[in-house]
Structure formats: C-alpha cells, structure tokens
Design a protein around this motif. Structure first.
Motif, PDB file in Angstrom:
ATOM      1  N   GLN A   1       6.124  70.578 109.396  1.00  0.00           N
ATOM      2  CA  GLN A   1       5.630  71.406 110.496  1.00  0.00           C
ATOM      3  C   GLN A   1       6.037  72.873 110.359  1.00  0.00           C
ATOM      4  O   GLN A   1       5.663  73.695 111.195  1.00  0.00           O
ATOM      5  N   GLY A   2       6.798  73.184 109.330  1.00  0.00           N
ATOM      6  CA  GLY A   2       7.224  74.567 109.120  1.00  0.00           C
ATOM      7  C   GLY A   2       8.360  74.999 110.026  1.00  0.00           C
ATOM      8  O   GLY A   2       8.570  76.196 110.244  1.00  0.00           O
ATOM      9  N   LEU A   3       9.126  74.022 110.532  1.00  0.00           N
ATOM     10  CA  LEU A   3      10.202  74.334 111.481  1.00  0.00           C
ATOM     11  C   LEU A   3      11.572  74.405 110.822  1.00  0.00           C
ATOM     12  O   LEU A   3      12.489  75.029 111.377  1.00  0.00           O
ATOM     13  N   VAL A   4      11.742  73.760 109.666  1.00  0.00           N
ATOM     14  CA  VAL A   4      13.014  73.830 108.944  1.00  0.00           C
ATOM     15  C   VAL A   4      12.743  73.973 107.453  1.00  0.00           C
ATOM     16  O   VAL A   4      11.652  73.641 106.958  1.00  0.00           O
ATOM     17  N   ASP A   5      13.758  74.465 106.750  1.00  0.00           N
ATOM     18  CA  ASP A   5      13.791  74.446 105.293  1.00  0.00           C
ATOM     19  C   ASP A   5      14.856  73.438 104.877  1.00  0.00           C
ATOM     20  O   ASP A   5      15.960  73.419 105.433  1.00  0.00           O
ATOM     21  N   HIS A   6      14.527  72.591 103.896  1.00  0.00           N
ATOM     22  CA  HIS A   6      15.493  71.596 103.447  1.00  0.00           C
ATOM     23  C   HIS A   6      15.138  71.140 102.043  1.00  0.00           C
ATOM     24  O   HIS A   6      13.976  70.869 101.740  1.00  0.00           O
ATOM     25  N   ARG A   7      16.179  71.091 101.189  1.00  0.00           N
ATOM     26  CA  ARG A   7      16.031  70.509  99.857  1.00  0.00           C
ATOM     27  C   ARG A   7      16.859  69.238  99.793  1.00  0.00           C
ATOM     28  O   ARG A   7      17.860  69.111 100.509  1.00  0.00           O
ATOM     29  N   PRO A   8      16.451  68.270  98.954  1.00  0.00           N
ATOM     30  CA  PRO A   8      17.209  67.005  98.869  1.00  0.00           C
ATOM     31  C   PRO A   8      18.697  67.237  98.663  1.00  0.00           C
ATOM     32  O   PRO A   8      19.106  68.069  97.845  1.00  0.00           O
ATOM     33  N   TYR A   9      19.502  66.546  99.450  1.00  0.00           N
ATOM     34  CA  TYR A   9      20.970  66.598  99.401  1.00  0.00           C
ATOM     35  C   TYR A   9      21.542  67.942  99.865  1.00  0.00           C
ATOM     36  O   TYR A   9      22.747  68.173  99.735  1.00  0.00           O
ATOM     37  N   GLY A  10      20.686  68.800 100.412  1.00  0.00           N
ATOM     38  CA  GLY A  10      21.151  70.097 100.864  1.00  0.00           C
ATOM     39  C   GLY A  10      21.241  70.184 102.380  1.00  0.00           C
ATOM     40  O   GLY A  10      20.970  69.221 103.106  1.00  0.00           O
ATOM     41  N   ALA A  11      21.660  71.365 102.853  1.00  0.00           N
ATOM     42  CA  ALA A  11      21.766  71.619 104.283  1.00  0.00           C
ATOM     43  C   ALA A  11      20.383  71.863 104.878  1.00  0.00           C
ATOM     44  O   ALA A  11      19.397  72.076 104.151  1.00  0.00           O
ATOM     45  N   VAL A  12      20.329  71.853 106.194  1.00  0.00           N
ATOM     46  CA  VAL A  12      19.079  72.061 106.922  1.00  0.00           C
ATOM     47  C   VAL A  12      19.137  73.447 107.571  1.00  0.00           C
ATOM     48  O   VAL A  12      20.100  73.770 108.283  1.00  0.00           O
ATOM     49  N   HIS A  13      18.098  74.244 107.340  1.00  0.00           N
ATOM     50  CA  HIS A  13      18.032  75.596 107.898  1.00  0.00           C
ATOM     51  C   HIS A  13      16.774  75.743 108.752  1.00  0.00           C
ATOM     52  O   HIS A  13      15.704  75.260 108.375  1.00  0.00           O
ATOM     53  N   LEU A  14      16.899  76.412 109.873  1.00  0.00           N
ATOM     54  CA  LEU A  14      15.734  76.691 110.706  1.00  0.00           C
ATOM     55  C   LEU A  14      14.881  77.795 110.090  1.00  0.00           C
ATOM     56  O   LEU A  14      15.405  78.775 109.558  1.00  0.00           O
ATOM     57  N   THR A  15      13.571  77.638 110.153  1.00  0.00           N
ATOM     58  CA  THR A  15      12.670  78.738 109.842  1.00  0.00           C
ATOM     59  C   THR A  15      12.593  79.658 111.058  1.00  0.00           C
ATOM     60  O   THR A  15      13.171  79.350 112.118  1.00  0.00           O
ATOM     61  N   ALA A  16      11.874  80.756 110.946  1.00  0.00           N
ATOM     62  CA  ALA A  16      11.717  81.664 112.085  1.00  0.00           C
ATOM     63  C   ALA A  16      11.063  80.939 113.258  1.00  0.00           C
ATOM     64  O   ALA A  16      11.470  81.113 114.421  1.00  0.00           O
ATOM     65  N   GLU A  17      10.062  80.114 112.964  1.00  0.00           N
ATOM     66  CA  GLU A  17       9.392  79.375 114.030  1.00  0.00           C
ATOM     67  C   GLU A  17      10.320  78.326 114.634  1.00  0.00           C
ATOM     68  O   GLU A  17      10.369  78.140 115.860  1.00  0.00           O
ATOM     69  N   GLY A  18      11.081  77.637 113.780  1.00  0.00           N
ATOM     70  CA  GLY A  18      12.020  76.643 114.283  1.00  0.00           C
ATOM     71  C   GLY A  18      13.111  77.269 115.130  1.00  0.00           C
ATOM     72  O   GLY A  18      13.508  76.717 116.168  1.00  0.00           O
ATOM     73  N   ARG A  19      13.585  78.436 114.726  1.00  0.00           N
ATOM     74  CA  ARG A  19      14.611  79.133 115.507  1.00  0.00           C
ATOM     75  C   ARG A  19      14.069  79.564 116.862  1.00  0.00           C
ATOM     76  O   ARG A  19      14.758  79.509 117.877  1.00  0.00           O
ATOM     77  N   SER A  20      12.813  79.972 116.881  1.00  0.00           N
ATOM     78  CA  SER A  20      12.198  80.370 118.145  1.00  0.00           C
ATOM     79  C   SER A  20      12.159  79.210 119.130  1.00  0.00           C
ATOM     80  O   SER A  20      12.491  79.370 120.311  1.00  0.00           O
ATOM     81  N   VAL A  21      11.758  78.035 118.644  1.00  0.00           N
ATOM     82  CA  VAL A  21      11.737  76.858 119.515  1.00  0.00           C
ATOM     83  C   VAL A  21      13.154  76.516 119.964  1.00  0.00           C
ATOM     84  O   VAL A  21      13.398  76.215 121.142  1.00  0.00           O
ATOM     85  N   ALA A  22      14.100  76.569 119.038  1.00  0.00           N
ATOM     86  CA  ALA A  22      15.490  76.246 119.372  1.00  0.00           C
ATOM     87  C   ALA A  22      16.017  77.167 120.462  1.00  0.00           C
ATOM     88  O   ALA A  22      16.660  76.716 121.418  1.00  0.00           O
ATOM     89  N   LEU A  23      15.748  78.455 120.342  1.00  0.00           N
ATOM     90  CA  LEU A  23      16.236  79.406 121.338  1.00  0.00           C
ATOM     91  C   LEU A  23      15.600  79.175 122.700  1.00  0.00           C
ATOM     92  O   LEU A  23      16.243  79.344 123.742  1.00  0.00           O
ATOM     93  N   THR A  24      14.338  78.779 122.698  1.00  0.00           N
ATOM     94  CA  THR A  24      13.677  78.444 123.956  1.00  0.00           C
ATOM     95  C   THR A  24      14.389  77.284 124.647  1.00  0.00           C
ATOM     96  O   THR A  24      14.643  77.313 125.864  1.00  0.00           O
ATOM     97  N   MET A  25      14.738  76.259 123.878  1.00  0.00           N
ATOM     98  CA  MET A  25      15.416  75.105 124.450  1.00  0.00           C
ATOM     99  C   MET A  25      16.852  75.422 124.845  1.00  0.00           C
ATOM    100  O   MET A  25      17.350  74.939 125.874  1.00  0.00           O
ATOM    101  N   VAL A  26      17.528  76.224 124.037  1.00  0.00           N
ATOM    102  CA  VAL A  26      18.892  76.633 124.377  1.00  0.00           C
ATOM    103  C   VAL A  26      18.894  77.434 125.679  1.00  0.00           C
ATOM    104  O   VAL A  26      19.758  77.239 126.544  1.00  0.00           O
ATOM    105  N   ARG A  27      17.913  78.320 125.836  1.00  0.00           N
ATOM    106  CA  ARG A  27      17.800  79.097 127.071  1.00  0.00           C
ATOM    107  C   ARG A  27      17.618  78.166 128.277  1.00  0.00           C
ATOM    108  O   ARG A  27      18.297  78.317 129.298  1.00  0.00           O
TER     109      ARG A  27
END
Length: 239
Positions: free
Chosen positions: A56-82
């Motif tokens: 969905q374009g909300l996170v970046d992730h490679r096998p066995y790696g950490a999970v990072h939010l994309t700009a769109e994913g961060r926007s949704v996260a901030l909306t929910m955090v608010r």
C-alpha cells in the motif's frame, strides 16, 4: 498531512501508529519481532501485515530488516497519534480519568470518531501541545511539538531539570508515581547513584520543600527530563 487514497482498517492504523511511537523518543527503527511484541500478535501475523503495508506504500521493509514508515504512512500515523492523545487529554481534563486509565480507553474510541469531532475536541481543549503523559500532540497539519529531553537514567549527578514526559506503557508505574506525588513538571536534581547497583537518588523540589527519592531503574528508564526549568520549551518539527 498526505491524503490516503482509500479508507484503512483499524488494524492498519494501529500498526502505523505503533511503528511511529516506537521511534518518537529514540532513533532505532522497529523490527517485525518488536512490532509483534508491542501489538501482542504472532510474528507470522506481523510479517503478513507488513507485506500488505508495503504494497500500500505505507512502509518500507526488506527481509530481516527494520520497518520504516513512508511519508504517507507517517501521515496516517500522525493522524492517529493526534486522535489518541487528544482523547487521552479529554478523558483526564474533562471526565476525571486518572493518567493510568486513559491509554486503553482512548484505544477503544479513536477509530470511531470523525475528523470533525477530533478538530472540535482540539478546539475545546485549547489545542494542547502534550497529552497527560507529556507525549507531544501533532497539529492537524502534521507538526510535532518536540521537547529537548533526556532519559533520567542517562543523567549525571548534579543535573537539574523538569519532568517533561513519562512513558505510559506500564499503568502500575503511573499509579506508583502518582502515589509518590511525582508527575509532569516536577522539578528534580540528580543527587547520586547508590553503590553496588543501588537506585538513582534524586531530590524532588515541590514548592518550598524538597525530599530525596530513590528511583528504581525501571522508572529511571521511563522518565524524560528537560534541563530548562520550571517549564519546558518546545521545538516544532514538521512531519
């Protein structure tokens, strides 16, 4: 904030909010296993959801790696955090909840309220910058009012400051601190570390009185101190 193309499930919103919250007060990104532990789900469930979030374009992730939010994913996260932190603030200031009760209650409510409700709630509360635990409340356009603060456990003897944030992960700890009359904006000085692995000793200043308090390690790792006192200053950081 970036507009999301289609409505997201409550589960998706919870994942994004949890990924954001993990890195808000420290730099290390979250791993799938840490995400599973925080959400209380199986590793296999997290792996499947992370794949969906990546599609969905909300996170970046490679096998066995950490999970990072994309700009769109961060926007949704901030909306929910608010939403979550405004609801926590409302429950404490308007409904008389204690600070150890509000996290679970806000989790139940946050997916059901509309954006209009959230913005009217913010206006009703006077657009607060932090929730009852000191966590910053993002603005409607994605600005996070971050405070320059350090963990109590990292401070040297002689450091003076004001409590600016207390982790809400452990309700028992919040109840313990409330019973000890330790809360946001409490002023303290780091006195010393007791020998042989003993607790950190701090001097609590309250009005014209002061008292020494032994801080358990678990508490020292959950309390953030700002070194301007009595009131912390904020630095606005745009998402």
């Amino acid at each position: 904030m970036v507009a999301v193309k289609s409505p997201l499930s409550s589960s998706t919103e919870d994942y994004l909010k949890t990924i954001y919250a993990f890195t808000e007060w420290q730099d290390a990104p979250i791993t799938p296993s840490q995400l599973a532990a925080r959400l209380g789900v199986a590793n296999s469930s997290v792996s499947e959801m992370v794949r969906k979030l990546k599609d969905q374009g909300l996170v970046d992730h490679r096998p066995y790696g950490a999970v990072h939010l994309t700009a769109e994913g961060r926007s949704v996260a901030l909306t929910m955090v608010r939403r979550h932190r405004l609801l926590e603030t409302f429950l404490v200031t308007e409904l008389g909840y204690s600070w150890d009760e509000v996290h679970v209650e806000a989790e139940r409510i946050e997916h059901a309220v509309s954006d209009l409700f959230v913005e009217r709630l913010a206006a009703k509360l006077g657009d607060p910058q932090r929730d009852p635990h000191g966590d910053p409340i993002p603005t409607a356009d994605g600005v996070v009012p971050l405070v320059d603060a350090r963990l109590l456990s990292e401070l040297d003897p002689g450091h003076e400051g004001t409590i600016t944030r207390i982790s809400d992960e452990n309700p028992d700890m919040l109840r313990y601190l409330a019973a000890e009359q330790i809360a946001l904006d409490t002023q303290l000085t780091v006195v010393r570390r007791k020998p042989f692995g003993g607790p950190l000793v701090v001097r609590i200043s309250q009005g014209d009185t002061a008292r020494d308090f032994d801080v358990p390690d678990e508490v020292a790792d959950a309390v953030w101190i700002h070194n301007d006192h009595p009131h912390p200053g904020c630095t606005a950081v745009r998402a």
